[in-house]
Design an enzyme around this catalytic site. Structure first.
Site, PDB file in Angstrom:
ATOM      1  N   CYS A  16       0.784  -1.233   0.000  1.00 24.55           N
ATOM      2  CA  CYS A  16       0.000   0.000   0.000  1.00 24.55           C
ATOM      3  C   CYS A  16       0.816   1.284   0.000  1.00 24.55           C
ATOM      4  CB  CYS A  16      -0.864   0.012   1.243  1.00 24.55           C
ATOM      5  SG  CYS A  16      -1.479  -1.597   1.638  1.00 24.55           S
ATOM      6  N   VAL A  17       0.309   2.270  -0.651  1.00 26.06           N
ATOM      7  CA  VAL A  17       0.669   3.689  -0.608  1.00 26.06           C
ATOM      8  C   VAL A  17       2.162   4.012  -0.534  1.00 26.06           C
ATOM      9  CG1 VAL A  17      -1.535   4.300   0.374  1.00 26.06           C
ATOM     10  CG2 VAL A  17       0.387   3.971   1.883  1.00 26.06           C
TER      11      VAL A  17
END
Lengths: 76, 426, 349
Positions: free
Chosen positions: B242-243
């Site tokens: 993620c991210v």
């Protein structure tokens, strides 16, 4: 960004998904969008339907720009 | 639910003809591991490398970091629902290879991949510079789409970690730590006078490279739910990379969730750690409202006095964070939130995209926009040229001499919002 | 090690030239310390030496700010200082503005550490707290001893390049600038401790006080939208394929402007997103999903709007600081005004 443009005297309509952020940062005319990766589209719909959704959103945005307001307004 | 973690310290990884653990050294037959991973037809090639603390080595773009573990006793296997069959984990005994990790890299999938420097100034900001890292360089076959590419590398990393963990299945660990969560009624009887505390763990779920999987379920399709903290320790939650690198929770972070650890330290003494509530950070506003409603309902239902909320990522998830905080506080439950900041390179801007006065107890993991200079390294595992395009990099980030000027964002785990590090801002 | 060379700035009053009647006193430089400099010198012991004092009348400075800042800078520079101290100014408004201005300028132009001191309500605080460290003092010169006790050690720390502690520890007014540092305990442990304090009703300190967001009054509505020129602006990072201006995927340092004259539809062959904060697959397939050029063109032809502005403006909102976003928007707004644009549709992802 919305605020700075508005400060210059041009009315702005903010089309965005996360309405609370828009409210917190201080946009005045807000039109809620579909989703973050596709604010003005819906890939799950066939192309013509998707276009229709987009037209409706823009219609709403134009209506927002044509409406006098005195405070933050979300055009649902 | 009770889980024992048997800790096996690993001080070095060496290549050898037979994969095994002897003392504090892990010996690896790399051909065997490679052929173990090549079962996936989407993989074109795998190479294996080792990066040790203090080496003049840079690993990038890093996708995930995973700690090798193995179930010794108790139900299920590690990474249930993603690598092994779906079966509730979190009890019995699990052996952990402490001091090492599997790091996956290879051709870039998306902007959200990062850098691990094993020495120099960058090393101070990532916890993974202190580990012996077995680096799996995984290249996909030509022409696969981004979603498949991401999944292929994600599974290869888990598979490698499980392979290594398996080497420790029959080792008797010297150090064993026990974690136990009681049922609602039991804990009330055991600790009638202690404040009841829950942990709301927010998981990134925004699409490509922003997903988190719980027992194999893409968390964006789930409503918030309750999980035993020890389930995390067996890999019930894994990262879909993620991210931005700095505030993504890698699978390593989920396995070693520091809020869980620190709540356990005071469990039964100063507080009663009741449960972990997991929730998502979706891209639809309705989902944000629904999930935060649900989160606040669940903690109310658990009758807790206080909640720690941790975020993953930044920007629109700031709204999920504030919604969770506001709605839980409105029920008379005290909250502390953990986040990080995007205050600009000069630190002069507002740090969060959303705010509310009920968020009056904030722990910050630092300003991710801070610019850092990373000197050239003798060796780069992966591809240095992506420095300009990953989140936190900019045109000209990579200098001809191999040094990198970029925001702290590019460093894996630098401003982790589980509170894994000591970095803060004021 | 040789002594740290200090230059001290004071006004006509502390320079023992006179009170209000001498407020138009022109700048002068003297060797060594003057007035409160003596107490500073005593505090420094042998670590630092006030090599020069610059004195200027409060009114004179405030009436000639730019010219005076220049002149004073030259005077200060000739002493070859390692450190600059101004005031303290307590609650004297003009003196506070002078101290803040000159200290901030010295710090920036001469590249040496600078420090001043003021009462928290002095107008100089708001103007300069983000540019230079301001020690919090009492509101009158009766607090001189107390002020020097805080200022002298902080000044030495600044000069020696030692790490500066929190505002509470060091006694300066919070700068509003977020600075990273390493805590003694990790974040999760701090969170658990903070929660326990909050539960017990004990005092705790948040590490990030919530900001106040300012507001702008809504602009008047468009009277006749069918005559209006409408511009598209996006923070969704839509760019021509290949991202020619290399807008960053996160923490953008720039925006770009692209001509869409004659373009009726943003196709996957021509446009994509540079934004690193969301799944780009949908925008890359059809950028109209973020920047609705197709529909606005249709509306233009159907007469529902006057016309779509010839250029669109784009940046990535992902991790981009508010200050940068403000800067971009102000620049964009200026162009839009001069191009006669009537209204803006701004889309965010």
């Amino acid at each position: 960004m919305v605020k700075e443009i508005e400060r210059a005297g041009i009315p702005v309509v903010h089309i965005c998904t996360v309405v609370p952020i828009s409210q917190t940062v201080g946009a005045n005319r807000i039109v809620p969008a579909i989703a973050i990766p596709h604010p003005l589209g819906d890939p799950s719909q066939p192309a013509d339907k998707e276009k229709e959704i987009r037209r409706k959103l823009i219609d709403k945005a134009l209506q927002a720009l044509s409406t006098e307001i005195s405070e933050q307004t979300v055009f649902e | 639910m009770k889980l024992e973690l048997g800790k096996i310290p690993i001080h070095d990884v060496k290549f050898d003809s037979e994969s095994r653990i002897e003392g504090n050294t892990l010996y690896l037959n790399q051909e065997e591991l490679i052929s173990h991973l090549m079962v996936d037809e989407n993989i074109k090639s795998i190479t294996i490398d080792v990066a040790r603390p203090g080496d003049k080595t840079r690993i990038m773009p890093v996708k995930d970091v995973i700690e090798p573990r193995v179930k010794v006793s108790g139900k299920g296997q590690v990474f249930p629902g993603t690598l092994s069959k779906v079966e509730t984990v979190g009890q019995g005994r699990t052996n952990v290879l402490k001091g090492m990790a599997v790091v996956t890299t290879g051709k870039i999938v998306g902007f959200q991949e990062g850098i691990i420097d094993m020495s120099g100034p960058g090393a101070d900001y990532t916890p993974f510079s202190k580990l012996v890292n077995l680096v799996v360089v995984c290249e996909p076959v030509e022409g696969i789409d981004q979603h498949t590419h991401e999944k292929t590398v994600r599974i290869a990393g888990l598979r490698a970690a499980a392979y290594l963990g398996n080497l420790a299945k029959d080792i008797e660990a010297e150090e064993i730590e026990t974690y136990e969560t009681y049922t609602v009624k039991e804990s009330m009887e055991k600790f009638p006078d202690l404040p009841r505390v829950a942990y709301v763990l927010m998981l990134q779920t925004q699409g490509l490279l922003h997903d988190t999987y719980v027992y194999g379920v893409d968390m964006k399709h789930s409503l918030p739910t309750i999980i035993y903290p020890t389930e995390l320790m067996d890999g019930a939650i894994i990262s879909g990379n993620c991210v931005s690198a700095c505030d993504k929770n890698t699978t390593y972070h989920h396995l070693n969730n520091p809020v869980v650890e620190d709540l356990f330290k005071k469990h039964g003494k100063e507080l009663n750690f009741v449960a972990v509530v997991i929730t998502n950070e979706n891209v639809y506003l309705d989902d944000k409202e629904r999930s935060s409603d649900w989160t606040s309902k669940l903690v109310e239902f658990l009758d807790v006095d206080g909640v720690i909320i941790s975020q993953e990522g930044f920007g629109n998830p700031d709204t999920d964070l504030i919604m969770n905080c506001k709605k839980i506080e409105a029920k008379g439950i005290k909250t502390v939130i953990i986040t990080d900041e995007y205050a600009g390179r000069d630190g002069a801007s507002q740090s969060l995209a959303d705010a509310d006065e009920s968020a009056n107890a904030v722990v910050t993991a630092g300003n991710a926009n801070m610019v850092i200079e990373l000197p050239p390294m003798d060796k780069v595992i992966g591809y240095q040229e992506v420095a300009d395009v990953i989140a936190g990099g900019f045109a000209g980030s990579l200098k001809p001499d191999g040094s990198i000027t970029a925001e702290l964002q590019v460093i894996v785990g630098a401003t982790n919002e589980l509170g894994f590090n000591k970095l803060s801002a004021r | 090690m040789s002594k740290i060379r200090v230059v001290h700035y004071i006004n006509q009053f502390f320079g023992q030239i006179g009170g209000e009647e001498k407020a138009d006193h022109k700048p002068e430089a003297r060797e060594g310390f003057v007035g409160p400099g003596m107490a500073f010198q005593a505090s420094f012991k042998d670590k630092a030496e006030i090599v020069g004092t610059v004195i200027c009348g409060d009114s004179y400075f405030n009436e000639n700010i730019e010219a005076e800042t220049e002149e004073l800078l030259t005077m200060i520079e000739t002493f070859k200082p390692d450190l600059f101290i101004a005031g303290p100014a307590f609650n004297a408004g003009r003196y506070g503005m002078a101290c803040g201005s000159i200290a901030a300028t010295v710090k920036e132009k001469l590249g040496i550490p600078a420090l001043t001191g003021m009462y928290v309500e002095n107008p100089g605080v708001d103007s300069f707290k983000s540019k230079v460290h301001i020690v919090s003092t009492k509101d009158s010169a009766a607090g001189m001893r107390d002020a020097i006790k805080k200022m002298a050690p902080l000044a030495l720390k600044l000069a020696l390049g030692e790490p500066i502690g929190s505002p509470e520890e060091e006694g300066y007014i919070p700068t509003g600038i977020r600075v990273n540092f390493f805590e003694e305990k990790r974040g999760s442990e701090r969170a658990v401790e903070m929660l326990l304090k909050k539960l017990k009703g004990e005092e705790f300190t948040t590490e990030y006080p919530m900001p106040d967001f300012d507001r702008v009054d809504p602009s008047p509505a468009i009277k006749d939208i069918t005559k209006a020129t409408i511009a598209l602006v996006t923070s969704g990072g839509i760019v021509p394929k290949g991202n020619p201006d290399r807008i960053e995927s996160s923490s953008a340092s720039k925006y770009a402007k692209y001509d869409i004259e004659g373009i009726d539809d943003l196709t996957a062959e021509e446009y994509e997103t540079a934004h690193g904060g969301y799944d780009p697959v949908y925008a890359n397939k059809d950028a109209d999903r973020v920047l609705p050029v197709d529909v606005l063109r249709e509306f233009g032809k159907e007469g529902k709007i006057g016309k779509l502005h010839r250029y669109f403006y784009t940046t990535t909102g992902n991790g981009t600081s508010v200050a940068n976003a403000k800067k971009f928007a102000a620049a964009i707004a200026k162009e839009l005004v001069s191009d006669g644009v009537d209204a803006v549709i701004l889309t965010s992802t």
